[in-house]
Design a protein around this motif. Structure first.
Motif, PDB file in Angstrom:
ATOM      1  N   THR A  38       0.830  -1.202   0.000  1.00 24.16           N
ATOM      2  CA  THR A  38       0.000   0.000   0.000  1.00 24.16           C
ATOM      3  C   THR A  38       0.865   1.252   0.000  1.00 24.16           C
ATOM      4  OG1 THR A  38      -1.771  -1.152   1.181  1.00 24.16           O
ATOM      5  CG2 THR A  38      -1.806   1.248   1.230  1.00 24.16           C
ATOM      6  N   ALA A  39       1.901   1.257   0.837  1.00 20.70           N
ATOM      7  CA  ALA A  39       2.815   2.403   0.880  1.00 20.70           C
ATOM      8  C   ALA A  39       3.550   2.564  -0.447  1.00 20.70           C
ATOM      9  CB  ALA A  39       3.812   2.230   2.024  1.00 20.70           C
ATOM     10  N   ALA A  40       3.946   1.443  -1.056  1.00 14.77           N
ATOM     11  CA  ALA A  40       4.646   1.504  -2.344  1.00 14.77           C
ATOM     12  C   ALA A  40       3.731   2.051  -3.435  1.00 14.77           C
ATOM     13  CB  ALA A  40       5.156   0.116  -2.722  1.00 14.77           C
ATOM     14  N   LEU A  41       2.461   1.655  -3.422  1.00 17.04           N
ATOM     15  CA  LEU A  41       1.512   2.148  -4.417  1.00 17.04           C
ATOM     16  C   LEU A  41       1.233   3.635  -4.224  1.00 17.04           C
ATOM     17  CD1 LEU A  41      -1.057  -0.786  -4.639  1.00 17.04           C
ATOM     18  CD2 LEU A  41       0.338   0.101  -6.500  1.00 17.04           C
ATOM     19  N   GLU A  42       1.142   4.082  -2.974  1.00 22.10           N
ATOM     20  CA  GLU A  42       0.918   5.506  -2.714  1.00 22.10           C
ATOM     21  C   GLU A  42       2.089   6.339  -3.230  1.00 22.10           C
ATOM     22  OE1 GLU A  42       0.268   5.723   1.460  1.00 22.10           O
ATOM     23  OE2 GLU A  42      -1.887   5.294   1.316  1.00 22.10           O
ATOM     24  N   GLN A  43       3.305   5.858  -3.012  1.00 22.86           N
ATOM     25  CA  GLN A  43       4.478   6.568  -3.510  1.00 22.86           C
ATOM     26  C   GLN A  43       4.472   6.610  -5.035  1.00 22.86           C
ATOM     27  OE1 GLN A  43       6.693   8.275  -1.893  1.00 22.86           O
ATOM     28  NE2 GLN A  43       8.014   8.727  -3.650  1.00 22.86           N
ATOM     29  N   LEU A  44       4.092   5.508  -5.660  1.00 23.01           N
ATOM     30  CA  LEU A  44       4.013   5.461  -7.118  1.00 23.01           C
ATOM     31  C   LEU A  44       2.996   6.478  -7.633  1.00 23.01           C
ATOM     32  CD1 LEU A  44       3.931   2.318  -9.344  1.00 23.01           C
ATOM     33  CD2 LEU A  44       2.238   4.086  -9.675  1.00 23.01           C
ATOM     34  N   CYS A  45       1.850   6.567  -6.979  1.00 24.12           N
ATOM     35  CA  CYS A  45       0.813   7.516  -7.403  1.00 24.12           C
ATOM     36  C   CYS A  45       1.313   8.952  -7.340  1.00 24.12           C
ATOM     37  CB  CYS A  45      -0.433   7.355  -6.531  1.00 24.12           C
ATOM     38  SG  CYS A  45      -1.368   5.846  -6.851  1.00 24.12           S
ATOM     39  N   ARG A  46       2.010   9.288  -6.269  1.00 23.43           N
ATOM     40  CA  ARG A  46       2.504  10.663  -6.132  1.00 23.43           C
ATOM     41  C   ARG A  46       3.526  10.999  -7.218  1.00 23.43           C
ATOM     42  NH1 ARG A  46       1.937   9.380  -0.513  1.00 23.43           N
ATOM     43  NH2 ARG A  46       4.055   8.550  -0.440  1.00 23.43           N
ATOM     44  N   ALA A  69      -4.348  14.863  -9.723  1.00 28.56           N
ATOM     45  CA  ALA A  69      -4.388  13.801  -8.714  1.00 28.56           C
ATOM     46  C   ALA A  69      -4.835  12.520  -9.399  1.00 28.56           C
ATOM     47  CB  ALA A  69      -5.343  14.163  -7.575  1.00 28.56           C
ATOM     48  N   LEU A  70      -4.513  11.391  -8.775  1.00 28.67           N
ATOM     49  CA  LEU A  70      -4.952  10.109  -9.328  1.00 28.67           C
ATOM     50  C   LEU A  70      -5.231   9.136  -8.195  1.00 28.67           C
ATOM     51  CD1 LEU A  70      -2.538   7.705  -9.266  1.00 28.67           C
ATOM     52  CD2 LEU A  70      -1.507   9.256 -10.894  1.00 28.67           C
ATOM     53  N   ALA A  71      -6.016   8.127  -8.514  1.00 28.46           N
ATOM     54  CA  ALA A  71      -6.369   7.111  -7.517  1.00 28.46           C
ATOM     55  C   ALA A  71      -6.569   5.770  -8.203  1.00 28.46           C
ATOM     56  CB  ALA A  71      -7.634   7.513  -6.759  1.00 28.46           C
ATOM     57  N   VAL A 120      -5.531   3.058  -3.251  1.00 30.15           N
ATOM     58  CA  VAL A 120      -4.609   4.129  -2.855  1.00 30.15           C
ATOM     59  C   VAL A 120      -4.926   5.359  -3.698  1.00 30.15           C
ATOM     60  CG1 VAL A 120      -2.692   2.652  -2.117  1.00 30.15           C
ATOM     61  CG2 VAL A 120      -2.869   3.330  -4.502  1.00 30.15           C
ATOM     62  N   SER A 121      -4.395   6.497  -3.282  1.00 27.60           N
ATOM     63  CA  SER A 121      -4.535   7.714  -4.078  1.00 27.60           C
ATOM     64  C   SER A 121      -3.387   8.652  -3.757  1.00 27.60           C
ATOM     65  CB  SER A 121      -5.875   8.401  -3.801  1.00 27.60           C
ATOM     66  OG  SER A 121      -5.823   9.120  -2.586  1.00 27.60           O
ATOM     67  N   SER A 122      -3.197   9.633  -4.621  1.00 27.93           N
ATOM     68  CA  SER A 122      -2.156  10.635  -4.391  1.00 27.93           C
ATOM     69  C   SER A 122      -2.661  11.773  -3.524  1.00 27.93           C
ATOM     70  CB  SER A 122      -1.676  11.198  -5.732  1.00 27.93           C
ATOM     71  OG  SER A 122      -2.737  11.887  -6.388  1.00 27.93           O
ATOM     72  N   THR A 174       0.222   8.832 -22.264  1.00 26.45           N
ATOM     73  CA  THR A 174       1.163   8.306 -21.270  1.00 26.45           C
ATOM     74  C   THR A 174       0.530   7.281 -20.339  1.00 26.45           C
ATOM     75  OG1 THR A 174       0.648  10.177 -19.810  1.00 26.45           O
ATOM     76  CG2 THR A 174       2.537  10.416 -21.277  1.00 26.45           C
ATOM     77  N   ILE A 175      -0.782   7.335 -20.183  1.00 28.09           N
ATOM     78  CA  ILE A 175      -1.434   6.481 -19.191  1.00 28.09           C
ATOM     79  C   ILE A 175      -1.300   4.998 -19.535  1.00 28.09           C
ATOM     80  CG2 ILE A 175      -3.738   6.422 -20.243  1.00 28.09           C
ATOM     81  CD1 ILE A 175      -4.903   6.781 -17.455  1.00 28.09           C
ATOM     82  N   SER A 176      -1.217   4.695 -20.834  1.00 31.12           N
ATOM     83  CA  SER A 176      -1.139   3.287 -21.237  1.00 31.12           C
ATOM     84  C   SER A 176       0.150   2.627 -20.758  1.00 31.12           C
ATOM     85  CB  SER A 176      -1.250   3.166 -22.756  1.00 31.12           C
ATOM     86  OG  SER A 176      -0.216   3.903 -23.385  1.00 31.12           O
ATOM     87  N   SER A 177       1.237   3.419 -20.638  1.00 34.70           N
ATOM     88  CA  SER A 177       2.511   2.850 -20.187  1.00 34.70           C
ATOM     89  C   SER A 177       2.476   2.484 -18.713  1.00 34.70           C
ATOM     90  CB  SER A 177       3.646   3.850 -20.439  1.00 34.70           C
ATOM     91  OG  SER A 177       3.435   5.039 -19.691  1.00 34.70           O
ATOM     92  N   LEU A 178       1.573   3.124 -17.970  1.00 34.13           N
ATOM     93  CA  LEU A 178       1.470   2.853 -16.537  1.00 34.13           C
ATOM     94  C   LEU A 178       0.375   1.835 -16.232  1.00 34.13           C
ATOM     95  CD1 LEU A 178       2.666   3.797 -13.803  1.00 34.13           C
ATOM     96  CD2 LEU A 178       0.860   5.511 -13.712  1.00 34.13           C
ATOM     97  N   ALA A 179      -0.581   1.701 -17.147  1.00 35.91           N
ATOM     98  CA  ALA A 179      -1.739   0.850 -16.875  1.00 35.91           C
ATOM     99  C   ALA A 179      -1.345  -0.610 -16.673  1.00 35.91           C
ATOM    100  CB  ALA A 179      -2.755   0.976 -18.010  1.00 35.91           C
ATOM    101  N   ARG A 180      -0.444  -1.126 -17.510  1.00 38.64           N
ATOM    102  CA  ARG A 180      -0.073  -2.539 -17.418  1.00 38.64           C
ATOM    103  C   ARG A 180       0.587  -2.880 -16.081  1.00 38.64           C
ATOM    104  NH1 ARG A 180      -1.196  -7.704 -18.295  1.00 38.64           N
ATOM    105  NH2 ARG A 180       0.669  -8.992 -18.472  1.00 38.64           N
ATOM    106  N   PRO A 181       1.675  -2.187 -15.675  1.00 40.28           N
ATOM    107  CA  PRO A 181       2.254  -2.524 -14.369  1.00 40.28           C
ATOM    108  C   PRO A 181       1.308  -2.247 -13.208  1.00 40.28           C
ATOM    109  CG  PRO A 181       3.323  -0.578 -15.305  1.00 40.28           C
ATOM    110  CD  PRO A 181       2.489  -1.176 -16.382  1.00 40.28           C
TER     111      PRO A 181
END
Length: 498
Positions: free
Chosen positions: A143-151, A161-163, A178-180, A254-261
């Protein structure tokens, strides 16, 4: 300074050559202002005139740089191609139309290459960021890793912002992973049908544009923002949604490059939580089975089982109430667990009000929202309110067709919800307690019956013994005292002769 009209400059073609050479250099890491200054220096050096170059991001001004004697008015040259409007160039002089056209085309080409390079670099950084986080799966708090990724992803996409949201198809709701921006912008739970773009993204499994609405206490802050919703899938399974608030003009690319991971991360996190929850359920069931078979008195058994359940379900309050077999309109508080307060606090006995009796018809956990509001009609809700609870999950303790009591799990958070797996666990545990209570009561009744038969046998033997009349009467009263509680007794014998 006003613009002047001049012919084609002598160094004009050298300028075009320099611009073409810079177009072949790596430009992805060049900041917008630095690029504008580079172009301005080339123009001033080769043309000898001042000017102003403004770069645009959509309709918004990204950066504006001036050099030399900047014109106060003049003809602005649009820097655009078939796909994008990159900005405007204003010079302090007007040149030959053919040269001006060539200059505009060359600067536009340079800006186009720079923009594509920046986009490619952002896409690569987003992809690397996502997969680097994915490599940490199983090594710590995801959860902490995902929050950092979002920010970090917000500035790269870009977006305000994103969630990330999980999808509950059974309840047609979204649960925030999670969210930023925390819960300020993104609620922890929302209905799919409340937002058309979200519903369409799930239905068609394609990115959708829409409007995001939320409420802030600060005045002057908009409550509506443009939104981009991207479905996150692993194979054919839709595992979640990525929601961007106020996305930039390139976010859709750009969103497609992040969607898969991100989809893989959500899927991995979900599997880990499921495994952790399953292990927790097995542990609680195992612990409770040990308590039930421990031979402790029923109050101690239920108290320990209640504590196990409250900890497993992250409850702030847990309690068990057993209906008095001799007074069917009352229930005894058998066990209470809370991290905040301890003790039953004047709720040793509660009355089964009509509101409580209605729950006896249910077989599954029922959510009682806003417990302070209904505390007057529901004594269990009143009990939970004393421990600071805002909502309550109430489960009848049902053994076969008989309800022997209630199991309550309370939460201080007003919006805390149990998912289907947690409700199933609550139902299994309540059945476990109900079965324990029923078995103990049957055992106690059997023991009492055996004791009564034993005492009757003792009385029969004393009556058949060779005792005097007084000894026989005393033995009979002593035996009756073991069967029935009384404060005094008298045996009267009648003489049949009178």
């Amino acid at each position: 300074m006003d613009t002047t009209v001049t012919g084609a400059p002598t160094q004009g073609w050298e300028l075009l050559t320099q611009l073409a050479l810079h177009s072949q250099q790596p430009l992805g890491g060049t900041e917008p202002e630095a690029l504008c200054r580079l172009i301005g220096e080339l123009l001033e050096r080769h043309l000898g005139v001042g000017g102003r170059l403004t770069l645009l991001a959509g309709e918004r001004e990204l950066v504006s740089v001036t050099w030399g004697d900047a014109p106060t008015n003049g003809y602005a040259l649009d820097l655009r191609d078939a796909n994008h409007h990159y900005g405007r160039l204003t010079l302090a002089a007007t040149f030959d139309p053919a040269f001006t056209k060539a200059l505009t085309a060359q600067i536009t080409t340079l800006l186009s290459i720079w923009q594509r390079s920046q986009l490619a670099e952002r896409i690569e950084r987003l992809r690397s960021l996502g997969y680097a986080t994915l490599e940490q799966a199983g090594l710590g708090d995801m959860t902490a890793a995902l929050e950092q990724l979002c920010r970090e992803a917000c500035s790269l996409l870009p977006a305000k912002a994103l969630a990330l949201y999980w999808i509950n198809f059974n309840e047609q709701t979204l649960s925030r992973a999670v969210s930023s921006a925390g819960s300020t912008v993104f609620p922890s739970r929302l209905a799919i049908g409340d937002n058309e773009a979200i519903a369409e993204a799930i239905t068609f499994q394609t990115g959708q544009h829409g409007t995001w609405q939320y409420h802030l206490s600060r005045r002057g802050v908009p409550t509506e923002w443009p939104m981009l919703v991207e479905p996150l899938s692993v194979g054919v399974e839709l595992v979640g949604l990525l929601i961007l608030i106020d996305p930039g003009p390139d976010a859709e690319l750009t969103i497609s490059s992040l969607a898969r991971p991100l989809a893989l991360l959500l899927h991995t996190t979900s599997l880990q939580q499921h495994e952790s929850r399953h292990a927790r359920e097995l542990f609680v069931l195992y612990e409770n089975s040990l308590e039930i078979g421990s031979g402790l008195v029923i109050e101690e058994t239920i108290a320990r089982a209640t504590e196990n359940m409250a900890l497993a379900l992250n409850a702030d309050f847990g309690a068990v109430y057993l209906i008095d077999p001799n007074r069917q309109n009352q229930a005894q508080t058998i066990a209470v667990h809370s991290e905040h307060l301890s003790g039953v606090r004047s709720f040793d006995t509660i009355t089964l009000t009509p509101a409580l009796t209605a729950f006896m018809e249910r077989s599954e956990p029922v959510l009682i929202a806003n417990t302070p509001l209904i505390a007057q009609d529901n004594p269990i809700a009143a009990h939970a309110t004393m421990f600071g609870c805002q909502n309550l999950w109430l489960t009848p303790l049902r053994s076969k067709e008989q309800v022997v009591g209630f199991l309550a799990m309370g939460y201080a958070a007003s919006s805390y919800m149990l998912d289907q797996i947690e409700r199933n666990l609550l139902q299994v545990l309540s059945a476990q307690i109900a079965t324990t209570v029923q078995h103990r009561r049957l055992y106690d009744a059997a023991q009492q019956r055996a004791g009564e038969l034993e005492r009757l046998q003792e009385i029969s033997e004393s009556l058949a013994a060779d005792l005097s009349l007084d000894e026989t009467l005393e033995s009979t009263i002593a035996g009756a005292a073991k069967l029935v509680r009384f404060s005094g007794a008298r045996i009267t014998l009648y003489d049949e002769r009178y």
